[in-house]
Structure formats: C-alpha cells, structure tokens
Write a protein that holds these residues in place. Structure first.
Motif, PDB file in Angstrom:
ATOM      1  N   GLU A 199       0.833  -1.204   0.000  1.00  0.00           N
ATOM      2  CA  GLU A 199       0.000   0.000   0.000  1.00  0.00           C
ATOM      3  C   GLU A 199       0.867   1.253   0.000  1.00  0.00           C
TER       4      GLU A 199
ATOM      5  N   ILE B 167       1.033   4.184  -2.966  1.00  0.00           N
ATOM      6  CA  ILE B 167       0.925   5.637  -2.763  1.00  0.00           C
ATOM      7  C   ILE B 167       2.042   6.357  -3.517  1.00  0.00           C
TER       8      ILE B 167
ATOM      9  N   SER C  64       1.311   6.466  -7.201  1.00  0.00           N
ATOM     10  CA  SER C  64       0.256   7.409  -7.567  1.00  0.00           C
ATOM     11  C   SER C  64       0.757   8.845  -7.523  1.00  0.00           C
ATOM     12  N   GLU C  65       1.747   9.115  -6.668  1.00  0.00           N
ATOM     13  CA  GLU C  65       2.290  10.459  -6.542  1.00  0.00           C
ATOM     14  C   GLU C  65       3.344  10.766  -7.610  1.00  0.00           C
TER      15      GLU C  65
ATOM     16  N   TYR D  78      -0.622   5.014   6.447  1.00  0.00           N
ATOM     17  CA  TYR D  78      -1.222   6.336   6.347  1.00  0.00           C
ATOM     18  C   TYR D  78      -0.606   7.053   5.139  1.00  0.00           C
ATOM     19  N   PRO D  79      -1.388   7.795   4.349  1.00  0.00           N
ATOM     20  CA  PRO D  79      -0.856   8.405   3.120  1.00  0.00           C
ATOM     21  C   PRO D  79       0.434   9.184   3.292  1.00  0.00           C
TER      22      PRO D  79
ATOM     23  N   ARG E 274       4.103   9.360   1.077  1.00  0.00           N
ATOM     24  CA  ARG E 274       4.629  10.633   0.594  1.00  0.00           C
ATOM     25  C   ARG E 274       6.040  10.886   1.117  1.00  0.00           C
TER      26      ARG E 274
END
Length: 305
Positions: A57, A61, A64-65, A279-280, A284
């Motif tokens: 996961e 993230i 996707s970034e 957590y996102p 990042r």
C-alpha cells in the motif's frame, strides 16, 4: 455544426484554454525521469501477509504520486521466495538495468552505459534504529556501488499529523481542535512510544513537540525496548497533572514486535492508538526521500513535501 473547411460561421469556436499564470497556477505533474533508479522499500521485521499488504500500500501511494516510478519491496528478514530479501532485490534490480542496456545496444540503439545507483533504498522506519539501519546499510554495501541509502522518514510534521489521526481514530484525541469536537476519552497526556533506544527517543521527541502543538496537551517520548521507560514517562506525566494518558506508537508497524505495544499500554495503565501503518503521509515521505536522493525538487503545491 461545421463544414469541411471549418466551423459554421456564427458559432463559437472552442479554443485551447491558456495555461494559468501567476503563483496560483496548478503545478505541472511530475513524472519519474527516464532511466531513474528503482525505489526499493526496505521493510524490517518478520515478514507476514499483513506486513506485505502494508508495504504494498505504501508503494502504491508512491506510484500514484510519481507516475512512471519503478518500485520494489525488500524484506530485511526475507526468505527470498514469498518475501524477497533486501540483498536479493538489490541484486535483481542491478542485473535488470544491465540487461536492459545490453538489449538496447544489441538493437542498435545509441544509449549511454548505466551510471550511478540502480536503486535508492528507503527504510520503512519513522525514526532511527541503529540495529535495523545497520542491517539495511550492510545489504546496501554488499550491493557494491549499485544502491544508495536514504535516511529514515522522521522527524517530520506529516508524522505528527499521522499520529493525531491515529489517536482520533482510537477516540483518544479530538479529530479537529478548531471545531472543538467533544471526545469523552480524549487524553490529556500522550506517551509517544518508539523503539531503537535513546537516539530514537530523542528523534521522536521532535515530532512529539509538533504533536503537542496540535493537541494542546503534553507529549513525552519513551522507548518500548528499554525496561522501565514507559512507566517512568507515565509517572512524569501524571506528576505534572495529566490524569488520562494515551500511548501513541511512533512506529509504522513492521518494526514492532508482537505483544510489545499491549504490554506497554498495561505498564502505563492507559489505552493505545494503532501504529502509523500505511497512512498516506508515509508513502509521501518515502517518495520525498527518494526524490531528495535524486535531486528532484517537489513542485510548489505538490502533495509531496
């Protein structure tokens, strides 16, 4: 309607929207440079299906970034079958880069020989842990000059945000201080629990100050892997007037030994929030470390910061 030579006279013509100028314009999307090193997420702890799901996961993230990024997961205690070990992943990434170069040369393409690291290794750790980072560094060294190691993810304001969210999810803090939500079980003192000894406690303390500013309650860091540390900090907080404590793990999850958090909560006589997990902000920060290693600056207004 339109004619073969253009739009019918009198009808409006749709023109391309000009790019917005000024400081409020939307940032151009950032994509991974062609031939950029592979991001390798170094995951500590005993591998399991739950840990793999968490790591995947986090990687999702980052993808996707930063579209186009190549990312792999390497486990410090992997078995090189179901859970590939970090050293094996680094060897495979380096071999794949060489193979791609040789295929391009054989196809008659004019390509430069690979230079620099084939991989950038980012530890999935919120704070320093000398034993784990030593293990990661050894795997990177064994890979020769094909990999570069970044620092851990914290301290960082995004981790304070993640801690706040986990506490609010457990009913131990208001979700939004500005709206003054009432939470009957909200803590008036937070024990920020980490692993990795005194160095980890000091690093967690920096994020703890940011969390204290968000919650307007005292926050003190303690080491889960140091005997008496949790109980000592709990006593200090209660001595300073805190009556309802909460335990906030300054940990992502894989580095946390089974049962350690529950034992610490019992020792402190309080409830505990869940680890940071996927957590996102974690994804990042992983990407931020990778981009910093490549010298890529995030675009103004971009979510990676």
């Amino acid at each position: 309607m339109s004619s073969p030579t253009g739009p019918t006279p009198g009808l409006p013509v749709r023109m391309p929207r000009p790019r917005q100028s000024g400081r409020h314009r939307r940032p151009e999307p950032v994509a991974a440079p062609e031939g950029a090193p592979t991001l390798v997420l170094a995951v500590p702890g005993v591998p399991s299906a739950a840990i793999r799901s968490l790591a995947e996961e986090v990687v999702s993230i980052t993808r996707s970034e930063l579209p186009g990024i190549e990312a792999e997961i390497g486990y410090l205690d992997g078995d090189d079958t179901e859970y590939p070990g970090l050293a094996a992943v680094l060897a495979r990434v380096a071999a794949l880069r060489t193979e791609r170069y040789e295929i391009a040369v054989a196809a008659g393409r004019e390509v430069a020989a690979p230079e620099g690291p084939a991989a950038v290794v980012v530890p999935l750790l919120a704070g320093p842990d000398s034993a784990l980072t030593r293990q990661i560094r050894q795997a990177v060294m064994d890979a020769g000059n094909t990999a570069e190691l970044t620092d851990v993810l914290g301290p960082h304001p995004l981790l304070a945000e993640a801690l706040h969210v986990r506490l609010s999810e457990a009913g131990l803090a208001r979700a939004d201080r500005a709206r003054l939500f009432t939470v009957a079980t909200a803590a008036d003192g937070i024990i920020l629990a980490t692993v990795g000894g005194e160095e980890a406690v000091q690093a967690a303390g920096i994020t703890g100050m940011l969390l204290a500013a968000r919650l307007a309650v005292p926050v003190m860091a303690a080491a889960l892997d140091q005997e008496g540390s949790i109980a000592s900090i709990a006593e200090q907080l209660r001595g300073a007037g805190s009556e309802q404590l909460a335990l906030a793990p300054y940990l992502i999850g894989p580095e946390l030994a089974e049962g350690l958090l529950d034992a610490a909560a019992k020792e402190a006589g309080c409830s505990a929030a869940e680890p940071l997990g996927a957590y996102p902000a974690i994804g990042r920060l992983v990407l931020s470390q990778y981009m910093s290693a490549l010298g890529i600056a995030p675009q103004p207004g971009a979510p990676v910061r």
